[in-house]
Design an enzyme around this catalytic site. Structure first.
Site, PDB file in Angstrom:
ATOM      1  N   GLU A  95     114.724  70.605  -5.494  1.00  0.00           N
ATOM      2  CA  GLU A  95     115.846  70.129  -4.673  1.00  0.00           C
ATOM      3  C   GLU A  95     117.120  70.878  -5.055  1.00  0.00           C
ATOM      4  O   GLU A  95     117.404  71.048  -6.255  1.00  0.00           O
ATOM      5  CB  GLU A  95     116.005  68.631  -4.895  1.00  0.00           C
ATOM      6  CG  GLU A  95     116.327  67.868  -3.646  1.00  0.00           C
ATOM      7  CD  GLU A  95     115.240  67.937  -2.583  1.00  0.00           C
ATOM      8  OE1 GLU A  95     115.346  68.808  -1.691  1.00  0.00           O
ATOM      9  OE2 GLU A  95     114.308  67.133  -2.631  1.00  0.00           O
ATOM     10  N   TYR A 108     127.767  68.541  -0.403  1.00  0.00           N
ATOM     11  CA  TYR A 108     126.765  69.609  -0.358  1.00  0.00           C
ATOM     12  C   TYR A 108     127.421  70.986  -0.565  1.00  0.00           C
ATOM     13  O   TYR A 108     126.990  71.773  -1.410  1.00  0.00           O
ATOM     14  CB  TYR A 108     126.039  69.556   0.999  1.00  0.00           C
ATOM     15  CG  TYR A 108     124.851  70.474   1.072  1.00  0.00           C
ATOM     16  CD1 TYR A 108     123.567  70.009   0.794  1.00  0.00           C
ATOM     17  CD2 TYR A 108     124.992  71.825   1.409  1.00  0.00           C
ATOM     18  CE1 TYR A 108     122.473  70.854   0.850  1.00  0.00           C
ATOM     19  CE2 TYR A 108     123.909  72.666   1.460  1.00  0.00           C
ATOM     20  CZ  TYR A 108     122.649  72.178   1.193  1.00  0.00           C
ATOM     21  OH  TYR A 108     121.562  73.022   1.248  1.00  0.00           O
ATOM     22  N   SER A 160     115.602  65.957  10.143  1.00  0.00           N
ATOM     23  CA  SER A 160     115.598  65.692  11.584  1.00  0.00           C
ATOM     24  C   SER A 160     116.463  66.707  12.319  1.00  0.00           C
ATOM     25  O   SER A 160     116.120  67.156  13.417  1.00  0.00           O
ATOM     26  CB  SER A 160     116.094  64.274  11.869  1.00  0.00           C
ATOM     27  OG  SER A 160     117.415  64.113  11.390  1.00  0.00           O
ATOM     28  N   SER A 161     117.581  67.120  11.713  1.00  0.00           N
ATOM     29  CA  SER A 161     118.461  68.057  12.421  1.00  0.00           C
ATOM     30  C   SER A 161     117.860  69.457  12.471  1.00  0.00           C
ATOM     31  O   SER A 161     117.944  70.133  13.502  1.00  0.00           O
ATOM     32  CB  SER A 161     119.842  68.079  11.768  1.00  0.00           C
ATOM     33  OG  SER A 161     119.724  68.219  10.378  1.00  0.00           O
ATOM     34  N   ASP A 205     114.144  74.107   4.923  1.00  0.00           N
ATOM     35  CA  ASP A 205     113.706  73.214   5.995  1.00  0.00           C
ATOM     36  C   ASP A 205     113.149  74.002   7.184  1.00  0.00           C
ATOM     37  O   ASP A 205     112.126  73.647   7.765  1.00  0.00           O
ATOM     38  CB  ASP A 205     114.888  72.342   6.466  1.00  0.00           C
ATOM     39  CG  ASP A 205     115.533  71.591   5.313  1.00  0.00           C
ATOM     40  OD1 ASP A 205     114.925  71.540   4.221  1.00  0.00           O
ATOM     41  OD2 ASP A 205     116.651  71.067   5.492  1.00  0.00           O
ATOM     42  N   THR A 208     117.612  73.920  -4.827  1.00  0.00           N
ATOM     43  CA  THR A 208     117.310  75.239  -5.398  1.00  0.00           C
ATOM     44  C   THR A 208     117.301  76.312  -4.315  1.00  0.00           C
ATOM     45  O   THR A 208     117.551  77.476  -4.615  1.00  0.00           O
ATOM     46  CB  THR A 208     115.940  75.239  -6.118  1.00  0.00           C
ATOM     47  OG1 THR A 208     114.985  74.590  -5.279  1.00  0.00           O
ATOM     48  CG2 THR A 208     116.014  74.517  -7.452  1.00  0.00           C
ATOM     49  N   ASP A 209     117.027  75.939  -3.060  1.00  0.00           N
ATOM     50  CA  ASP A 209     116.806  76.984  -2.035  1.00  0.00           C
ATOM     51  C   ASP A 209     118.031  77.868  -1.820  1.00  0.00           C
ATOM     52  O   ASP A 209     117.916  79.088  -1.720  1.00  0.00           O
ATOM     53  CB  ASP A 209     116.285  76.403  -0.710  1.00  0.00           C
ATOM     54  CG  ASP A 209     117.240  75.466   0.009  1.00  0.00           C
ATOM     55  OD1 ASP A 209     118.247  75.023  -0.595  1.00  0.00           O
ATOM     56  OD2 ASP A 209     116.984  75.165   1.201  1.00  0.00           O
ATOM     57  N   GLY A 245     117.139  62.551   5.121  1.00  0.00           N
ATOM     58  CA  GLY A 245     116.625  63.538   4.159  1.00  0.00           C
ATOM     59  C   GLY A 245     115.279  64.109   4.559  1.00  0.00           C
ATOM     60  O   GLY A 245     114.584  64.710   3.736  1.00  0.00           O
ATOM     61  N   LEU A 246     114.895  63.929   5.841  1.00  0.00           N
ATOM     62  CA  LEU A 246     113.587  64.424   6.295  1.00  0.00           C
ATOM     63  C   LEU A 246     113.737  65.556   7.316  1.00  0.00           C
ATOM     64  O   LEU A 246     112.812  65.861   8.054  1.00  0.00           O
ATOM     65  CB  LEU A 246     112.765  63.270   6.887  1.00  0.00           C
ATOM     66  CG  LEU A 246     112.518  62.081   5.943  1.00  0.00           C
ATOM     67  CD1 LEU A 246     111.755  60.966   6.662  1.00  0.00           C
ATOM     68  CD2 LEU A 246     111.744  62.508   4.694  1.00  0.00           C
TER      69      LEU A 246
HETATM   70  C1  GLA Z   1     119.136  70.018   2.750  1.00  0.00           C
HETATM   71  C2  GLA Z   1     119.278  71.487   3.106  1.00  0.00           C
HETATM   72  C3  GLA Z   1     118.218  72.311   2.399  1.00  0.00           C
HETATM   73  C4  GLA Z   1     118.179  72.010   0.899  1.00  0.00           C
HETATM   74  C5  GLA Z   1     118.161  70.505   0.639  1.00  0.00           C
HETATM   75  C6  GLA Z   1     118.303  70.169  -0.813  1.00  0.00           C
HETATM   76  O1  GLA Z   1     117.946  69.525   3.266  1.00  0.00           O
HETATM   77  O2  GLA Z   1     119.156  71.679   4.489  1.00  0.00           O
HETATM   78  O3  GLA Z   1     118.451  73.679   2.641  1.00  0.00           O
HETATM   79  O4  GLA Z   1     119.241  72.624   0.233  1.00  0.00           O
HETATM   80  O5  GLA Z   1     119.177  69.830   1.341  1.00  0.00           O
HETATM   81  O6  GLA Z   1     117.228  70.663  -1.538  1.00  0.00           O
END
Ligand code: GLA
Length: 409
Positions: free
Chosen positions: A38, A229, A133-134, A177, A40-41, A130-131
């Site tokens: 989480e 964020y 959707s967007s 995502d 990390t991307d 947190g899934l």
């Molecule tokens: C959101 C962002 C992702 C990622 C996560 C946290 O979902 O869209 O790119 O950074 O938060 O891991």
């Protein structure tokens, strides 16, 4: 948590009503649950998500002009109408239409697309939970526009383009995502690495059950959560430059690391943390420690997934949650409570999933313990709060599913 009827027949019927004729195509894009890795991307470090059985579905009919006219069957979201241009002006902050304008604007700049569509969209992915959707909306719209305008689509590079398109909304997100939504395989999770984008699919053991439990507190990625964020992202960059300055100054490496992966290749995490402790002030040190230890958890996690080692994978999930709570400061009391209930109910491990600050927990159980975990969550979290309404949308088992597609109807 307003979920809508999104069967293809239902969406098509709404389309006929609105546009006076049937839609010709369907684009669909799944949400995802992230198992490990989480925040990390956007530091170019690995993640380990899987796509969900829940998805955004867009039925559409190409137009012979540059207009996009889109109706969302969820009454929470207004209709969107705009002309495709290389620089489409964004709607106001938090406007969901920006998830539609973003991909159109970027595809117009990159590929000079000009043709729009009439469309109706629906989704059964819980919103702001947190899934992703967007991202599912961005992906479905991007795929529809690419298809109509004959833009070539290669899953991983298209995912990078979609990630950039979503930054139109002002959240400086990574590409996890979009990459999993585009490239997932049914039955599998995927380790994704970036620069260059790469996916390694790993079968989820048949006995593993990932429980998704929504706390009911929304995490608006385009709203209040956006600032946190973006601040975290900037803090990671700042921490990185201080640490690199020090490792170069003290001659620990000859090559100057340009990103987190090259830094970790040059100096192992165990040697890097003492350096960070010396040069970073408290908040930057915590962010840095989370990122570096979380990346190590992904590397270890993929081996444990392959070995079907439920208990140790669960331990990594617990450690990830602890780090997100204490070092990254993106948990909430509700997320901590759901994690604790799942653990006490018999889960091997549990953690917040997605960006945090609300949304869902993912917990790992096996077939013999999953009912106990579900019962504990219902009796200790949902019942006391009277969150009975559409409980199946708040609490469900993840089914690792295929990535996005577009086809004729
Ligand atoms: C959101 C962002 C992702 C990622 C996560 C946290 O979902 O869209 O790119 O950074 O938060 O891991």
């Amino acid at each position: 948590m307003r979920l809508t009827q999104s069967s293809i027949e239902g969406l098509s019927a709404v389309f006929v009503e609105r546009f006076g004729g049937p839609p010709t195509h369907l684009a669909r894009a799944p949400g995802r649950v992230n198992l490990l890795g989480e925040h990390t991307d956007y530091n170019d470090l690995a993640v380990l998500p899987m796509a969900l059985q829940r998805e955004a579905r867009l039925v559409f009919r190409p137009r012979n002009d540059g207009m996009v006219v889109l109706h969302d069957v969820d009454p929470e979201f207004d209709d969107v109408e705009f002309e495709i241009l290389p620089g489409i002006p964004p709607g106001k902050d938090g406007d969901w239409g920006n998830y539609v304008r973003g991909p159109a604007s970027l595809l117009a700049r990159r590929f000079a697309i000009w043709r729009g569509f009439d469309g109706v969209i629906g989704s059964d992915i819980p919103v702001a939970a947190g899934l992703s959707s967007s991202t599912a909306v961005v992906t479905a719209v991007g795929l529809a526009l690419a298809h109509i305008n004959e833009v070539p689509v290669e899953a991983r590079s298209f995912a990078e383009l979609l990630a950039e398109a979503e930054r139109y909304t002002g959240t400086q997100g990574g590409a996890m995502d979009h990459t999993i939504s585009m490239g997932a395989r049914a039955g599998c999770a995927a380790k994704i690495t970036f620069k260059p984008p790469r996916m390694r699919h790993v079968q989820v053991p048949a006995d593993w059950c990932f429980v998704i439990a929504d706390t009911g507190r929304r995490a608006e990625k385009s709203g209040a959560a956006k600032n946190v964020y973006n601040t975290r992202r900037a803090e990671c960059e700042e921490a990185f430059s201080f640490v690199v300055e020090e490792v170069v100054r003290s001659d620990r490496t000859r090559m100057i690391p340009t990103d987190y992966p090259s830094l970790l290749r040059a100096i192992p995490a165990g040697d890097l943390l003492p350096v960070a402790e010396d040069v970073l002030r408290s908040n930057l040190l915590r962010r840095f420690r989370h990122v570096v230890t979380e990346a190590a958890r992904v590397d270890e996690g993929i081996d444990l997934l392959r070995a079907a080692d439920t208990l140790r994978f669960g331990t990594l999930m617990d450690a990830s949650h602890g780090s997100l709570r204490s070092d990254y400061l993106v948990s909430t009391p509700e997320l901590d409570e759901v994690v604790a209930i799942a653990r006490e109910g018999g889960a091997a491990g549990a953690r917040l999933t997605g960006a945090g600050l609300g949304g869902c927990v993912v917990a790992l159980a096996d077939r013999s313990t999953v009912d106990l975990v579900l019962e504990a969550l219902v009796s200790e979290y949902y019942e006391p709060r009277r969150l009975y309404d559409r409980l199946d949308d708040r609490l469900f088992l993840a089914v690792a599913s295929d990535g996005a597609s577009v086809r004729e109807l």
